[in-house]
Design an enzyme around this catalytic site. Structure first.
Site, PDB file in Angstrom:
ATOM      1  N   GLY B  87     -12.271   9.370  -4.512  1.00 16.65           N
ATOM      2  CA  GLY B  87     -12.894   8.057  -4.358  1.00 16.65           C
ATOM      3  C   GLY B  87     -13.192   7.540  -5.744  1.00 16.65           C
ATOM      4  O   GLY B  87     -12.359   7.676  -6.648  1.00 16.65           O
ATOM      5  N   SER B 120      -8.681  14.531  -6.640  1.00 15.35           N
ATOM      6  CA  SER B 120      -8.807  13.286  -7.408  1.00 15.35           C
ATOM      7  C   SER B 120     -10.174  13.222  -8.127  1.00 15.35           C
ATOM      8  O   SER B 120     -10.390  13.983  -9.073  1.00 15.35           O
ATOM      9  CB  SER B 120      -8.567  12.095  -6.481  1.00 15.35           C
ATOM     10  OG  SER B 120      -8.393  10.914  -7.208  1.00 15.35           O
ATOM     11  N   ALA B 121     -11.100  12.389  -7.689  1.00 16.64           N
ATOM     12  CA  ALA B 121     -12.419  12.323  -8.335  1.00 16.64           C
ATOM     13  C   ALA B 121     -13.116  13.689  -8.298  1.00 16.64           C
ATOM     14  O   ALA B 121     -13.823  14.064  -9.240  1.00 16.64           O
ATOM     15  CB  ALA B 121     -13.292  11.273  -7.655  1.00 16.64           C
ATOM     16  N   HIS B 157      -3.749  11.745 -10.896  1.00 16.00           N
ATOM     17  CA  HIS B 157      -2.828  10.600 -10.661  1.00 16.00           C
ATOM     18  C   HIS B 157      -2.086  10.237 -11.943  1.00 16.00           C
ATOM     19  O   HIS B 157      -1.824   9.056 -12.200  1.00 16.00           O
ATOM     20  CB  HIS B 157      -3.584   9.348 -10.182  1.00 16.00           C
ATOM     21  CG  HIS B 157      -4.331   9.482  -8.893  1.00 16.00           C
ATOM     22  ND1 HIS B 157      -3.768   9.197  -7.671  1.00 16.00           N
ATOM     23  CD2 HIS B 157      -5.604   9.860  -8.636  1.00 16.00           C
ATOM     24  CE1 HIS B 157      -4.684   9.383  -6.720  1.00 16.00           C
ATOM     25  NE2 HIS B 157      -5.794   9.790  -7.274  1.00 16.00           N
ATOM     26  N   GLU B 193       0.848  12.909  -9.451  1.00 20.99           N
ATOM     27  CA  GLU B 193       0.663  13.007  -8.002  1.00 20.99           C
ATOM     28  C   GLU B 193       1.644  14.034  -7.449  1.00 20.99           C
ATOM     29  O   GLU B 193       2.824  14.028  -7.799  1.00 20.99           O
ATOM     30  CB  GLU B 193       0.862  11.641  -7.341  1.00 20.99           C
ATOM     31  CG  GLU B 193      -0.214  10.656  -7.768  1.00 20.99           C
ATOM     32  CD  GLU B 193      -0.212   9.359  -6.985  1.00 20.99           C
ATOM     33  OE1 GLU B 193       0.733   9.115  -6.205  1.00 20.99           O
ATOM     34  OE2 GLU B 193      -1.166   8.579  -7.150  1.00 20.99           O
TER      35      GLU B 193
END
Lengths: 236, 236
Positions: B87, B120-121, B157, B193
């Site tokens: 997020g 991700s985060a 990413h 990714e």
């Protein structure tokens, strides 16, 4: 209010040189009364090289690099015009805080009518906060509050989603929508590359060649064509 | 050191569902000893909906949302496994600070060997700092220092430049290079990714289907294939 601002989305437009795409706007903005422009190169690491780039571009003005001044606050106090260049917005804002020049720049622009030009990161710091920058947070400023020369935020280099992309990072629109999930967040003007905003007192006009998209918390987005009067943004 | 980490670049790979691309890695990572996973949904605004998504995906485990616990620190203290979802990285880190859980998560992972998965985060906050996130700084955490479960940073990413793009924003590589213009900055592993990093004690292995690019201050970048042993990164 004497405020005069020229807020440019991007320093370089694809296929042209540094600030070429808004050369005419810049000359008109600073006019003939301004002889010297105070250049703020804090957003890039090599401040001398960056100031040389600005000097080469602004050949009809004397350009002073703020980092060359023994007292940066005094340099702002004496400035006839201010130009803050692009680069990394976090580095720029941290340096503005480190050098204690935010209050003086704000006073000079809003009270004394010193013309302020910003490009990319220099446009971000002219707004309420840098909460809507696209940059990587390579350094940590004491907070994200910026010069508040206008009562809204700008997202420079605003980018429409690429329908062919397979990359799964958030789109620019999704990011700004996430910003508006937070309470009390101001409107965000997405300035596409090629756009610039001219503010003269309480009048704001979209200039350049591309449309701008306005994000207002809890409302649908609206696109505006070049030439649009966006003065209503200054009264929020 | 008991450390066990699964650090995923992206939650969703183009053309597949939430965490589908690393489903096998996840099952193998948590194994049969873990019955309950503590899910940290702080990176998204709607924590309940996000926890439901995680519950649906982790159907073979009991999933507890940390925000549902009366005492989040106690919830970490009792966790058998931890998963921090993606997020907005700034929102996530601020919430970790606001809820005072950073120290306890670090202790549980490094001292007690509780397996930690981040996406991700959630991968960003497992590293030294969030200085190399791609996210928009929609809120301001007290600082950018993160969990330091590993002694380097990650750029999730990670994206190669698009040779056809006319957009003039900095490339990902330019941004990380700007980070390394700052003093004392750690190496940055660019996880494209489809990549994920498995850390078991002092061994680190690149998994997934894409190469990762390592940025070390003052040195040329190096690309690593899936399967590469990256344990040397843990000793810096």
């Amino acid at each position: 209010m004497k405020r005069r601002l020229l807020l440019v989305s991007n320093s370089t437009l694809h296929g042209s040189g540094y600030l070429d795409h808004c050369q005419g706007n810049i000359s008109h903005f600073f006019g003939r009364d301004v002889k010297r422009v105070l250049f703020v190169p804090y957003a890039l690491h090599d401040r001398d090289a960056y100031t040389k780039t600005a000097r080469d571009k602004f050949s009809s003005y004397e350009v002073d690099g703020i980092h060359e001044a023994p007292d940066p606050v005094a340099a702002v106090r004496e400035a006839e015009g201010i130009f803050i260049g692009g680069g990394n917005t976090f580095r720029l804002l941290k340096s503005l805080y480190d050098n204690k020049v935010l209050t003086e720049i704000r006073k000079r622009v809003l009270e004394d009518g010193v013309p302020y030009m910003g490009s990319s990161a220099g446009t971000n710091v002219a707004t309420v906060s840098i909460n809507t920058t696209n940059d990587m947070p390579i350094v940590c400023p004491p907070c994200f509050s910026a010069l508040s020369l206008v009562p809204f935020n700008i997202n420079p280099h605003f980018l429409d989603p690429d329908p062919h992309s397979r990359h799964m990072g958030e789109s620019r629109e999704q990011r700004i929508t996430q910003y508006h999930e937070e309470p009390d967040t101001p409107s965000v003007l997405g300035l596409r590359e090629g756009s610039l905003l001219l503010v003269e007192g309480n009048k704001a006009t979209l200039l350049g060649t591309t449309r701008a998209r306005l994000f207002t918390r809890g409302k649908p987005t609206v696109d505006y064509d070049p030439g649009s009067d966006l003065s209503f943004l200054l009264t929020h």
